[in-house]
Scaffold this motif. Structure first.
Motif, short mmCIF file in Angstrom:
data_model
loop_
_atom_site.label_atom_id
_atom_site.label_comp_id
_atom_site.label_asym_id
_atom_site.label_seq_id
_atom_site.Cartn_x
_atom_site.Cartn_y
_atom_site.Cartn_z
N TYR A 289 -36.75 52.12 -62.93
CA TYR A 289 -36.38 53.22 -62.04
C TYR A 289 -37.18 54.45 -62.42
O TYR A 289 -37.85 54.49 -63.46
CB TYR A 289 -34.87 53.49 -62.11
CG TYR A 289 -34.37 53.90 -63.48
CD1 TYR A 289 -34.23 55.24 -63.84
CD2 TYR A 289 -34.03 52.94 -64.43
CE1 TYR A 289 -33.78 55.62 -65.09
CE2 TYR A 289 -33.57 53.30 -65.69
CZ TYR A 289 -33.45 54.65 -66.02
OH TYR A 289 -33.00 55.01 -67.27
N ASN A 293 -35.53 57.47 -57.68
CA ASN A 293 -34.57 56.44 -57.25
C ASN A 293 -33.48 56.11 -58.26
O ASN A 293 -32.76 55.13 -58.11
CB ASN A 293 -35.32 55.16 -56.86
CG ASN A 293 -36.03 54.51 -58.04
OD1 ASN A 293 -35.73 54.80 -59.20
ND2 ASN A 293 -36.97 53.63 -57.75
N PHE A 294 -33.35 56.91 -59.35
CA PHE A 294 -32.37 56.57 -60.38
C PHE A 294 -30.94 56.48 -59.86
O PHE A 294 -30.12 55.73 -60.39
CB PHE A 294 -32.44 57.56 -61.55
CG PHE A 294 -31.86 58.93 -61.26
CD1 PHE A 294 -30.49 59.17 -61.37
CD2 PHE A 294 -32.68 59.98 -60.87
CE1 PHE A 294 -29.96 60.42 -61.10
CE2 PHE A 294 -32.16 61.23 -60.59
CZ PHE A 294 -30.78 61.45 -60.70
N GLU A 297 -30.80 52.85 -58.70
CA GLU A 297 -31.30 51.76 -59.54
C GLU A 297 -30.79 51.77 -60.98
O GLU A 297 -30.64 50.71 -61.59
CB GLU A 297 -32.84 51.78 -59.54
CG GLU A 297 -33.48 51.75 -58.16
CD GLU A 297 -33.17 50.47 -57.39
OE1 GLU A 297 -32.67 49.51 -58.00
OE2 GLU A 297 -33.41 50.45 -56.17
N LYS A 298 -30.53 52.95 -61.55
CA LYS A 298 -30.16 53.03 -62.97
C LYS A 298 -28.88 52.24 -63.26
O LYS A 298 -28.76 51.58 -64.29
CB LYS A 298 -29.98 54.50 -63.39
CG LYS A 298 -29.83 54.72 -64.90
CD LYS A 298 -29.74 56.21 -65.22
CE LYS A 298 -29.91 56.50 -66.69
NZ LYS A 298 -28.83 56.00 -67.53
#
Length: 501
Positions: A289, A293-294, A297-298
């Motif tokens: 990520y 986009n964290f 996605e994180k």
């Protein structure tokens, strides 16, 4: 450009017809990628790669340990050898070299001093003898390899005798006359101390050097003190730690000397390798990520880690990480005092590390008592450490003292919000959250107090659960902060320029 295999670059064309390249030699007991036990190796391995090669020729010299991996030994080539007077006998000094990632490494070879299955032994006097040998061998080897540094950059007590020897037997003759030295204190707690008579015998230094204004401290010989007294400049690994070590609490008995040398003492924060610690490319984590986009996605890394460690799978549950040596320095007594209270909260706590038996067992106990909330991993794994940095929401570092600290820098890089005590490098690198101005990159507390730490953790919990947009902005700022080596390298370059003149 003229280039000599041993002397390096001698001039570079520039606007003024020619530019002298300044030569720097790093001397240390360990360095990545050849050998590593701690953060010192990361500094010695990473910093030279980031110093501007147009202006500086930086090389590294470390011991050739028997316990180095064979694949690293295979990179080395024999250069030369000679015999040197040391500890009342003639001893062998072998020199090897290798080049990795554009950095030239030299190795001092002596099987008697650098054998064994570990880098460091448990015998203080043996450690002093082998690193006294190393210090003298480094200087003796320079004319043999034909590398004449403008500055020798020494790291920690193991190289503390290099500035001393430079002012003693190596000061005569043209080769060493203009050479300068700098010593970097990575952790003042470790100094290389033993009785003066024995150290005098080993080093061959005259009695003149073993007085309270030189190598003697509280009736013992002290190698780090010798380095601080005789080096032309002294650095440590954060601005706050540079100030703290001038006080009795942090000064480890050398605060008076460090106050006396305050004009030559500066703090430069360590960096981390932004290629190795990069959530966009990290091969250890389930989902890569970035700062964009964290939010989506994180959490996939958290989900995977919960499953791997047998914790309750819940995307929304706040996960706090701790990757550390399990020692007093790291503030673990504070955690022990309030862990039962903390485990009443809606959190998960993941620990990775080894150290003192009482702390290992303490975390094992809480893992047993709160199995769905606490995961104690009492070993070390590079892969698991990366997963923790990428998966957790917050990262706890309540250190009693912390010269620089690298874990909080890694946490920031991965958007995992640090919760730290305001000491040393933690104070310099983590900006405390201010909810009124919407600033900061983490949470911090000032006093070494368990409930002050607990209150700070609970404040972070409130922001995480009740003000999610604010939490995400914290992550934005954390991931935008720059603690790459390039930033620190510029400050070291300024110091070298100042020293060389």
């Amino acid at each position: 450009m003229r280039y000599n295999a041993h002397k390096g670059a001698e001039w570079l064309p520039g606007n003024h017809g020619g530019l002298t390249v300044k030569k720097i030699l790093f001397a240390a007991s360990e360095g990545v990628p050849f050998i590593k036990t701690g953060g010192l190796a990361d500094v010695v391995g990473s910093l030279p790669k980031c110093i501007d090669k147009q202006y500086f020729d930086v090389r590294v010299i470390i011991p050739k340990y028997a316990c180095m991996k064979q694949e690293m030994k295979d990179k080395m080539q024999y250069v030369n050898h000679f015999y040197m007077d040391f500890n009342w006998k003639r001893v062998y000094v072998g020199i090897l070299e290798a080049e990795v990632d554009g950095v030239h490494y030299y190795f001092i070879d002596n099987e008697y001093y650098f054998c064994g299955s570990k880098v460091y032994s448990d015998s203080p006097i043996w450690e002093i003898e082998r690193y006294a040998y190393f210090s003298k061998a480094v200087l003796s080897a320079l004319p043999v390899i034909g590398f004449q540094p403008d500055v020798i950059h020494c790291h920690d007590w193991q190289t503390g005798l290099i500035p001393v020897y430079m002012k003693e037997r190596f000061r005569e003759g043209e080769f060493f006359r203009r050479m300068k030295s700098v010593i970097t204190i990575h952790n003042l707690k470790f100094q290389g101390k033993w009785d003066t008579k024995t150290v005098r015998n080993i080093t061959g230094l005259p009695e003149y050097y073993f007085t309270p204004d030189k190598l003697e401290a509280y009736k013992d010989a002290n190698l780090l003190k010798g380095g601080i007294v005789y080096a032309d400049a002294v650095t440590t690994v954060s601005n706050t730690y540079a100030e703290e070590i001038k006080t009795p609490f942090y000064g480890e008995g050398l605060d008076g000397l460090l106050r006396a040398r305050s004009g030559d003492l500066r703090g430069i924060v360590n960096g981390i390798d932004y290629n190795e610690f990069n959530p966009e490319t990290d091969k250890y984590i389930v989902k890569n990520y970035d700062a964009v986009n964290f939010r989506k996605e994180k959490v996939k890394n958290k989900r995977a880690l919960q499953q791997e460690l047998g914790l309750r799978q819940d995307d929304k549950k706040m996960m706090i990480g701790l990757v550390s040596r399990l020692t007093d320095q790291k503030g673990l007594d504070l955690i022990a005092y309030v862990m039962d209270e903390l485990c009443q909260d809606d959190i998960q706590f993941v620990v990775l590390g080894t150290g003192e038996e009482r702390y290992e067992n303490m975390f094992r106990h809480f893992d047993w008592k709160y199995g769905d909330k606490v995961s104690a991993n009492i070993y070390y794994s590079d892969a698991l450490s990366h997963k923790i940095y990428a998966s957790c929401d917050a990262f706890l570092m309540p250190s009693l003292f912390e010269p620089c600290g690298l874990s909080q820098l890694m946490a920031l890089r991965y958007g995992t919000i640090p919760i730290v005590r305001e000491t040393g490098g933690l104070k310099d690198t983590v900006q405390a959250y201010n909810e009124y101005e919407s600033t900061g990159t983490g949470f911090s507390f000032k006093n070494y107090n368990a409930h002050e730490m607990l209150n700070t953790v609970r404040y972070a919990e409130r922001i995480y659960y009740d003000r999610k947009r604010e939490w995400n902005k914290l992550i934005d700022r954390a991931m935008a902060s720059d603690f790459s080596w390039e930033v620190s390298a510029k400050k070291y370059q300024e110091m070298y320029d100042w020293l060389i003149g």
